[in-house]
Design an enzyme around this catalytic site. Structure first.
Site, short mmCIF file in Angstrom:
data_model
loop_
_atom_site.label_atom_id
_atom_site.label_comp_id
_atom_site.label_asym_id
_atom_site.label_seq_id
_atom_site.Cartn_x
_atom_site.Cartn_y
_atom_site.Cartn_z
CE1 TYR A 24 2.06 28.41 53.18
CE2 TYR A 24 2.89 27.12 55.02
CZ TYR A 24 2.68 27.28 53.67
OH TYR A 24 3.09 26.28 52.80
CE LYS B 76 9.14 26.37 52.59
NZ LYS B 76 8.39 25.29 53.19
CG ASN C 139 10.55 21.55 56.61
OD1 ASN C 139 10.18 22.71 56.46
ND2 ASN C 139 10.59 20.98 57.79
CG ASP D 108 -3.74 36.92 40.23
OD1 ASP D 108 -3.96 36.05 41.11
OD2 ASP D 108 -3.50 38.12 40.51
CE LYS E 43 21.86 32.14 55.35
NZ LYS E 43 21.37 32.12 56.74
CB ALA F 129 4.41 20.08 58.73
P1 NAD Z 1 6.44 27.75 45.22
O1 NAD Z 1 6.34 29.12 45.82
O2 NAD Z 1 7.70 27.38 44.51
O3 NAD Z 1 5.23 27.49 44.24
C1 NAD Z 1 3.98 28.09 44.38
C2 NAD Z 1 3.60 28.69 43.06
O4 NAD Z 1 2.31 29.33 43.20
C3 NAD Z 1 4.57 29.80 42.60
O5 NAD Z 1 5.13 29.47 41.33
C4 NAD Z 1 3.72 31.03 42.52
O6 NAD Z 1 4.03 31.89 41.43
C5 NAD Z 1 2.32 30.45 42.37
N1 NAD Z 1 1.32 31.44 42.73
C6 NAD Z 1 1.34 32.29 43.79
N2 NAD Z 1 0.30 33.12 43.73
C7 NAD Z 1 -0.40 32.78 42.61
C8 NAD Z 1 -1.57 33.30 42.02
N3 NAD Z 1 -2.22 34.34 42.56
N4 NAD Z 1 -2.02 32.73 40.87
C9 NAD Z 1 -1.34 31.69 40.31
N5 NAD Z 1 -0.23 31.17 40.84
C10 NAD Z 1 0.24 31.72 41.98
O7 NAD Z 1 6.12 26.73 46.40
P2 NAD Z 1 6.28 25.14 46.48
O8 NAD Z 1 7.35 24.87 47.44
O9 NAD Z 1 6.36 24.56 45.12
O10 NAD Z 1 4.91 24.76 47.18
C11 NAD Z 1 3.80 24.19 46.48
C12 NAD Z 1 2.66 23.95 47.47
O11 NAD Z 1 3.11 23.11 48.53
C13 NAD Z 1 2.13 25.22 48.14
O12 NAD Z 1 0.75 25.11 48.32
C14 NAD Z 1 2.82 25.22 49.48
O13 NAD Z 1 2.10 25.96 50.44
C15 NAD Z 1 2.86 23.74 49.79
N6 NAD Z 1 3.91 23.39 50.75
C16 NAD Z 1 5.23 23.43 50.36
C17 NAD Z 1 6.22 23.09 51.29
C18 NAD Z 1 7.68 23.10 50.92
O14 NAD Z 1 8.49 22.71 51.77
N7 NAD Z 1 8.08 23.53 49.73
C19 NAD Z 1 5.86 22.71 52.59
C20 NAD Z 1 4.52 22.70 52.95
C21 NAD Z 1 3.55 23.02 52.00
#
Ligand code: NAD
Length: 358
Positions: free
Chosen positions: A159, A202, A188, A58, A210, A129
């Protein structure tokens, strides 16, 4: 010339390696020959990790961040890809503001400081973004957002504020400590092996799920039978651009290796409405579908990525067409849903066409 031994490559850490993009990034880095440590509070959900070492930690806790960034057999982890975050789609980030701000501030401040103390040289922070101000995103036909547009700041959700704060942190760690920070603003990201149900998914995954329900059971999700229908939050005229995860990890790696220390957009610059996204998913499923507009969080009215700087500094930009990426994603989600329905003993329409890319 002989190939340098694998150990010539720095050891790398991917946080959030149990998540969607992190899991794909681990695979990408393994294909490139890196030794990879993955860290997350959970294992990847849909396929086993290929990380050389995977630690369940964590990262809100300081001691765990020290363990996550600790040297391996005396060799420091030199590159840190920081993807761990408490996050989800609009349904999640428009609701749990306190939790998101609290958890992500702890994850990011502790991970960056621990990486610095443990001798990391490069650190890539995954911003979003969602940092861009609400006042520039009030129309569906928006001007694409360039990096400098982030200020004066007015992100829509907690966020986005947290992402801006950590962008600042990354800037100051570089200035004060010489940690080579890189900051990417994703627009995205979607694709296979991503969350597709449960509330954190998302829009692209939700549309595919859906659509798959409508195709396999008729009617709409939660109300089977009859002609295929899909619920869309709001009027569906809100616009976004979408990037396939394969383009995403390629861009992340290129940015990490670049000299670009300022925040950089990483996304596609083709804007579509959510209604169009739903039609692309229906097309991938090989069905016609009726849109049913319902109340739900819509986020900003319009958003697109200005890729001028991306093209300039990386000499590259994402290439996977939305139709191709959604066809791949839809096929994977339909497969997941078929398995789920089979496990529940629910019969599906078998006289329907297979998905476009299957
Ligand atoms: P995701 O939720 O699939 O992955 C994030 C991971 O972080 C998860 O597996 C979760 O278990 C882990 N996590 C959360 N809390 C934690 C903790 N306390 N300790 C350890 N691990 C922890 O999201 P993603 O889509 O893979 O996104 C990855 C990164 O990209 C993130 O920082 C997200 O904010 C950023 N992001 C993603 C998108 C998108 O479209 N997917 C867009 C903008 C930014």
């Amino acid at each position: 010339m002989p190939t340098p031994p694998e150990t010539a490559k720095p050891r790398v850490l991917v946080t959030g390696a149990g998540g969607f993009i992190g899991h794909h990034l681990v695979n990408y880095l393994k294909d490139k020959g890196y030794w990879v440590r993955g860290v997350d509070i959970k294992e990847p959900e849909f396929a086993p990790t290929r990380a050389d070492e995977f630690l369940l930690l964590d990262l809100r806790r300081w001691e765990n961040c020290l363990d996550a960034t600790a040297p391996v057999e005396g060799e420091p982890i030199k590159h840190v890809y920081a993807l761990a975050a408490d996050m989800g789609g609009m349904g999640f980030i428009s609701k749990y503001h306190a939790e998101i701000l609290h958890n992500n501030i702890l994850i990011n401040t502790h991970t960056m400081e621990a990486a610095h103390q443990n001798g990391a040289e490069r650190y890539l922070y995954t911003s979003s973004a969602c940092v861009y101000p609400e006042y520039l995103q009030t129309e569906a036909e928006v001007t694409a957002l360039k990096e400098d547009d982030a200020y004066p700041a007015q992100p829509q959700d907690a966020y986005g504020w947290e992402k801006l704060i950590t962008e600042q942190l990354a800037y100051h760690y570089r200035k004060q400590y010489g940690l080579e920070t890189r900051t990417v603003r994703f627009h995205n990201v979607y694709g296979e092996l991503g969350t597709w149900e449960g509330g954190r998914e998302k829009a692209p995954a939700a549309m595919c799920r859906k659509t798959a329900y409508a195709k396999l059971l008729g009617g709409k999700e939660g109300s089977p039978g009859g002609p295929p229908q899909i619920d869309i939050w709001g009027d569906g005229e809100q616009t976004r651009s979408f990037m396939h995860v394969d383009d995403c990890v390629e861009g992340v790696y290129r940015l990490m290796m670049s000299d670009c220390a300022d925040p950089l957009n990483l996304g596609r610059d083709r804007m579509v409405t959510i209604n169009q996204l739903a039609d692309i998913a229906a097309n991938a499923a090989g069905i016609e579908i009726e849109h049913v507009h319902v109340d739900g969080p819509m986020g900003v009215r319009g958003r697109n990525s200005d890729n001028t700087k991306l093209r300039d500094v990386l000499d590259w930009e994402p290439t996977i067409a939305l139709e191709e990426g959604i066809a791949r994603t839809y096929a994977w989600i339909e497969e997941q849903l078929r398995a789920k329905l089979a496990a529940e003993g629910t019969a599906v329409n078998d006289n329907v066409a297979e998905p476009a890319s299957a």
